[in-house]
Scaffold this motif. Structure first.
Motif, PDB file in Angstrom:
ATOM      1  N   GLN A   1      62.924 -25.572  66.866  1.00  0.00           N
ATOM      2  CA  GLN A   1      62.834 -24.500  67.858  1.00  0.00           C
ATOM      3  C   GLN A   1      61.493 -23.802  67.739  1.00  0.00           C
ATOM      4  O   GLN A   1      60.976 -23.628  66.634  1.00  0.00           O
ATOM      5  CB  GLN A   1      63.962 -23.486  67.673  1.00  0.00           C
ATOM      6  N   LEU A   2      60.946 -23.401  68.893  1.00  0.00           N
ATOM      7  CA  LEU A   2      59.703 -22.653  68.927  1.00  0.00           C
ATOM      8  C   LEU A   2      59.986 -21.274  69.510  1.00  0.00           C
ATOM      9  O   LEU A   2      60.654 -21.161  70.545  1.00  0.00           O
ATOM     10  CB  LEU A   2      58.668 -23.342  69.816  1.00  0.00           C
ATOM     11  N   VAL A   3      59.470 -20.258  68.862  1.00  0.00           N
ATOM     12  CA  VAL A   3      59.659 -18.897  69.346  1.00  0.00           C
ATOM     13  C   VAL A   3      58.308 -18.208  69.417  1.00  0.00           C
ATOM     14  O   VAL A   3      57.620 -18.063  68.404  1.00  0.00           O
ATOM     15  CB  VAL A   3      60.607 -18.094  68.433  1.00  0.00           C
ATOM     16  N   GLU A   4      57.929 -17.778  70.645  1.00  0.00           N
ATOM     17  CA  GLU A   4      56.693 -17.037  70.821  1.00  0.00           C
ATOM     18  C   GLU A   4      56.972 -15.544  70.720  1.00  0.00           C
ATOM     19  O   GLU A   4      58.061 -15.081  71.047  1.00  0.00           O
ATOM     20  CB  GLU A   4      56.054 -17.319  72.190  1.00  0.00           C
ATOM     21  N   SER A   5      55.949 -14.814  70.328  1.00  0.00           N
ATOM     22  CA  SER A   5      56.033 -13.357  70.298  1.00  0.00           C
ATOM     23  C   SER A   5      54.626 -12.789  70.462  1.00  0.00           C
ATOM     24  O   SER A   5      53.635 -13.516  70.329  1.00  0.00           O
ATOM     25  CB  SER A   5      56.659 -12.876  68.992  1.00  0.00           C
ATOM     26  N   GLY A   6      54.571 -11.486  70.720  1.00  0.00           N
ATOM     27  CA  GLY A   6      53.280 -10.810  70.785  1.00  0.00           C
ATOM     28  C   GLY A   6      52.790 -10.467  72.176  1.00  0.00           C
ATOM     29  O   GLY A   6      51.749  -9.834  72.323  1.00  0.00           O
ATOM     30  N   GLY A   7      53.526 -10.872  73.191  1.00  0.00           N
ATOM     31  CA  GLY A   7      53.101 -10.537  74.544  1.00  0.00           C
ATOM     32  C   GLY A   7      53.310  -9.059  74.850  1.00  0.00           C
ATOM     33  O   GLY A   7      53.888  -8.319  74.056  1.00  0.00           O
ATOM     34  N   GLY A   8      52.804  -8.637  76.007  1.00  0.00           N
ATOM     35  CA  GLY A   8      52.974  -7.249  76.404  1.00  0.00           C
ATOM     36  C   GLY A   8      52.014  -6.860  77.500  1.00  0.00           C
ATOM     37  O   GLY A   8      51.386  -7.717  78.134  1.00  0.00           O
TER      38      GLY A   8
ATOM     39  N   VAL B   1      58.407 -38.960  67.413  1.00  0.00           N
ATOM     40  CA  VAL B   1      57.464 -37.907  67.792  1.00  0.00           C
ATOM     41  C   VAL B   1      57.906 -37.327  69.128  1.00  0.00           C
ATOM     42  O   VAL B   1      58.039 -38.048  70.117  1.00  0.00           O
ATOM     43  CB  VAL B   1      56.033 -38.444  67.895  1.00  0.00           C
ATOM     44  N   ASN B   2      58.151 -36.036  69.123  1.00  0.00           N
ATOM     45  CA  ASN B   2      58.613 -35.371  70.336  1.00  0.00           C
ATOM     46  C   ASN B   2      57.808 -34.111  70.589  1.00  0.00           C
ATOM     47  O   ASN B   2      57.229 -33.528  69.669  1.00  0.00           O
ATOM     48  CB  ASN B   2      60.104 -35.028  70.217  1.00  0.00           C
ATOM     49  N   SER B   3      57.832 -33.680  71.840  1.00  0.00           N
ATOM     50  CA  SER B   3      57.136 -32.461  72.242  1.00  0.00           C
ATOM     51  C   SER B   3      58.159 -31.364  72.503  1.00  0.00           C
ATOM     52  O   SER B   3      59.159 -31.591  73.186  1.00  0.00           O
ATOM     53  CB  SER B   3      56.321 -32.729  73.510  1.00  0.00           C
ATOM     54  N   TYR B   4      57.888 -30.193  71.942  1.00  0.00           N
ATOM     55  CA  TYR B   4      58.805 -29.067  72.086  1.00  0.00           C
ATOM     56  C   TYR B   4      58.066 -27.871  72.688  1.00  0.00           C
ATOM     57  O   TYR B   4      56.866 -27.688  72.457  1.00  0.00           O
ATOM     58  CB  TYR B   4      59.381 -28.662  70.728  1.00  0.00           C
ATOM     59  N   TRP B   5      58.835 -27.053  73.428  1.00  0.00           N
ATOM     60  CA  TRP B   5      58.284 -25.869  74.078  1.00  0.00           C
ATOM     61  C   TRP B   5      59.032 -24.619  73.644  1.00  0.00           C
ATOM     62  O   TRP B   5      60.234 -24.660  73.393  1.00  0.00           O
ATOM     63  CB  TRP B   5      58.402 -25.987  75.597  1.00  0.00           C
ATOM     64  N   GLY B   6      58.317 -23.523  73.609  1.00  0.00           N
ATOM     65  CA  GLY B   6      58.948 -22.233  73.401  1.00  0.00           C
ATOM     66  C   GLY B   6      59.445 -21.664  74.715  1.00  0.00           C
ATOM     67  O   GLY B   6      59.243 -22.253  75.786  1.00  0.00           O
ATOM     68  N   GLN B   7      60.040 -20.480  74.638  1.00  0.00           N
ATOM     69  CA  GLN B   7      60.634 -19.873  75.821  1.00  0.00           C
ATOM     70  C   GLN B   7      59.623 -19.080  76.634  1.00  0.00           C
ATOM     71  O   GLN B   7      59.907 -18.698  77.764  1.00  0.00           O
ATOM     72  CB  GLN B   7      61.791 -18.952  75.407  1.00  0.00           C
ATOM     73  N   GLY B   8      58.475 -18.840  76.077  1.00  0.00           N
ATOM     74  CA  GLY B   8      57.424 -18.113  76.776  1.00  0.00           C
ATOM     75  C   GLY B   8      57.420 -16.632  76.452  1.00  0.00           C
ATOM     76  O   GLY B   8      58.448 -16.047  76.115  1.00  0.00           O
ATOM     77  N   THR B   9      56.235 -16.030  76.543  1.00  0.00           N
ATOM     78  CA  THR B   9      56.087 -14.591  76.351  1.00  0.00           C
ATOM     79  C   THR B   9      55.152 -14.060  77.437  1.00  0.00           C
ATOM     80  O   THR B   9      54.116 -14.659  77.734  1.00  0.00           O
ATOM     81  CB  THR B   9      55.566 -14.263  74.941  1.00  0.00           C
ATOM     82  N   GLN B  10      55.543 -12.939  78.039  1.00  0.00           N
ATOM     83  CA  GLN B  10      54.793 -12.397  79.173  1.00  0.00           C
ATOM     84  C   GLN B  10      53.577 -11.619  78.689  1.00  0.00           C
ATOM     85  O   GLN B  10      53.683 -10.760  77.810  1.00  0.00           O
ATOM     86  CB  GLN B  10      55.691 -11.471  79.998  1.00  0.00           C
ATOM     87  N   VAL B  11      52.444 -11.910  79.292  1.00  0.00           N
ATOM     88  CA  VAL B  11      51.214 -11.144  79.077  1.00  0.00           C
ATOM     89  C   VAL B  11      50.788 -10.572  80.422  1.00  0.00           C
ATOM     90  O   VAL B  11      50.605 -11.313  81.387  1.00  0.00           O
ATOM     91  CB  VAL B  11      50.098 -12.029  78.501  1.00  0.00           C
ATOM     92  N   THR B  12      50.654  -9.256  80.469  1.00  0.00           N
ATOM     93  CA  THR B  12      50.236  -8.583  81.695  1.00  0.00           C
ATOM     94  C   THR B  12      48.991  -7.769  81.405  1.00  0.00           C
ATOM     95  O   THR B  12      48.997  -6.918  80.503  1.00  0.00           O
ATOM     96  CB  THR B  12      51.342  -7.674  82.234  1.00  0.00           C
ATOM     97  N   VAL B  13      47.938  -8.039  82.149  1.00  0.00           N
ATOM     98  CA  VAL B  13      46.677  -7.320  81.983  1.00  0.00           C
ATOM     99  C   VAL B  13      46.463  -6.469  83.235  1.00  0.00           C
ATOM    100  O   VAL B  13      46.214  -6.993  84.324  1.00  0.00           O
ATOM    101  CB  VAL B  13      45.504  -8.287  81.784  1.00  0.00           C
ATOM    102  N   SER B  14      46.594  -5.174  83.059  1.00  0.00           N
ATOM    103  CA  SER B  14      46.526  -4.275  84.210  1.00  0.00           C
ATOM    104  C   SER B  14      46.161  -2.878  83.752  1.00  0.00           C
ATOM    105  O   SER B  14      46.532  -2.459  82.648  1.00  0.00           O
ATOM    106  CB  SER B  14      47.866  -4.253  84.942  1.00  0.00           C
ATOM    107  N   SER B  15      45.447  -2.160  84.613  1.00  0.00           N
ATOM    108  CA  SER B  15      45.133  -0.761  84.317  1.00  0.00           C
ATOM    109  C   SER B  15      46.171   0.162  84.948  1.00  0.00           C
ATOM    110  O   SER B  15      46.085   1.382  84.813  1.00  0.00           O
ATOM    111  CB  SER B  15      43.732  -0.425  84.823  1.00  0.00           C
TER     112      SER B  15
END
Length: 119
Positions: free
Chosen positions: A3-10, A105-119
Motif C-alpha cells: 500500500q502507498l499512502v501520500e501525505s503533506g498536501g494542503g 514486478v507490479n506498479s502501485y498507486w497511492g490515493q492522492g493528496t490535494q495541493v492547492t496554490v492560491s492567494s
C-alpha cells in the motif's frame, strides 16, 4: 499487500513550499523506481518526477529547478519537496512505486493528496 499512502498536501500561497511524502507499507517486497504524478481538474494525469532506487532523478520541465524528489530506502518512503509553488501546480498529487515481490514486478498507486496554490 503493498500500500502507498501520500501525505503533506494542503493550501499554500504562490511562492510557498510544501513537502509531500509517500510511504510504502507491506512485507516481502523491494521497491525499484518511484514516481510522482499530478492531475489537475479537467486535465489528464501527468508525470512530475521520477527517482531510481539508486537516487537518480528526472523531472518534468514544468517543475525542474523548483521540485526535488528524494527517497529513504530504509523507510520505504519517497518525498517531493515543492518550492516556488505556482497556481498552475494546483492538482491532486499521486505517488507511484514499481515493486518487486514474489508476485513479480507490479506498479502501485497511492490515493492522492490535494495541493492547492492560491492567494
Amino acid at each position: 499487500q503493498v500500500q502507498l499512502v501520500e501525505s503533506g498536501g494542503g493550501l499554500v500561497q504562490p511562492g510557498g513550499s510544501l513537502r509531500l511524502s509517500c510511504a510504502v507499507s507491506g512485507s516481502g517486497f523491494r521497491i525499484n523506481a518511484m514516481g510522482w504524478y499530478r492531475q489537475a481538474p479537467g486535465k489528464q494525469r501527468e508525470w512530475v518526477a521520477h527517482i531510481t532506487r539508486g537516487g537518480t532523478t528526472n523531472y518534468a520541465d514544468s517543475v525542474k529547478g523548483r521540485f526535488t524528489c528524494s527517497r529513504d530506502n530504509a523507510e520505504n518512503t519517497s518525498y517531493l519537496q515543492m518550492n516556488s509553488l505556482r497556481p498552475e501546480d494546483t492538482a491532486v498529487y499521486y505517488c507511484n512505486a514499481e515493486v518487486r515481490s514474489a508476485a513479480g514486478v507490479n506498479s502501485y498507486w497511492g490515493q492522492g493528496t490535494q495541493v492547492t496554490v492560491s492567494s
